[in-house]
Enzyme design. Structure first.
Site, mmCIF file in Angstrom:
data_model
loop_
_atom_site.group_PDB
_atom_site.id
_atom_site.type_symbol
_atom_site.label_atom_id
_atom_site.label_comp_id
_atom_site.label_asym_id
_atom_site.label_seq_id
_atom_site.Cartn_x
_atom_site.Cartn_y
_atom_site.Cartn_z
ATOM 1 C CG HIS A 59 -1.917 -1.053 1.269
ATOM 2 N ND1 HIS A 59 -2.924 -1.075 2.203
ATOM 3 C CD2 HIS A 59 -2.118 -2.163 0.495
ATOM 4 C CE1 HIS A 59 -3.690 -2.132 2.014
ATOM 5 N NE2 HIS A 59 -3.213 -2.805 0.986
ATOM 6 C CD GLU A 61 -2.501 4.636 2.102
ATOM 7 O OE1 GLU A 61 -3.420 5.214 1.493
ATOM 8 O OE2 GLU A 61 -2.220 3.436 1.901
ATOM 9 C CB CYS A 92 -1.720 2.003 5.974
ATOM 10 S SG CYS A 92 -1.346 0.969 4.521
#
Length: 164
Positions: A59, A61, A92
């Site tokens: 991801h 983030e 995250c």
């Protein structure tokens, strides 16, 4: 939790996140994008989702949190701002909290994304859609931004139309 207002200077950063999300979409990936901005207002790192490469933990983030841990001192991390197209997932958010990053500004919420997925006829995600402040109670957050959230929804609709 601290909720800070949206500043005019936040909007160009969120637009950058939407551009990264569009880039991800055009690469066949889920449309998420994030940027990390230091206390002086300089973009120091940017990322987009890369889960299409086979690792569902890639991801944007999380990439920002990892980069910050490796490249910024703790004091600089706490003064940095994370801008993102969508609110952090629990993974995250936890990384954000553990690394000690500062303010989070997001265009669309996890709750909105969860609702959009149901509206697209898809099952709930494998991980609960929880607000950042559930994971990081003292997080300084700002979001969602209604006029940008509509654009994020459109990116997700395009992704899911192409993949499901």
């Amino acid at each position: 939790m601290t909720v800070t207002p949206l500043h005019d200077s936040d909007l160009p950063r969120l637009e950058r996140c939407l551009s990264l999300a569009e880039e991800a979409l055009l690469s066949g990936d889920q449309p998420f994008g994030s940027v990390l901005v230091d206390a002086d207002g300089r973009e120091v790192f940017a990322a987009r989702n890369r889960v299409a490469e086979g690792d569902d933990t890639q991801h944007a983030e999380l990439a920002l949190a990892r980069w910050a841990a490796a490249n910024l001192a703790p004091a600089a991390r706490s003064r940095a701002t994370v801008y993102t197209s969508s609110e952090h997932c629990p993974m995250c958010a936890a990384a954000h909290g553990w690394v000690g990053l500062g303010r989070i500004v997001y265009a669309s919420s996890s709750e909105q994304l969860d609702g959009w997925l149901r509206g697209f006829g898809l099952a709930a995600g494998r991980v609960a859609a929880l607000p950042i402040e559930t994971i990081v109670p003292d997080a300084d957050v700002c979001g969602p931004v209604p006029h940008l959230a509509d654009r994020v929804r459109s990116l997700h609709a395009r992704y899911y139309d192409a993949h499901y």
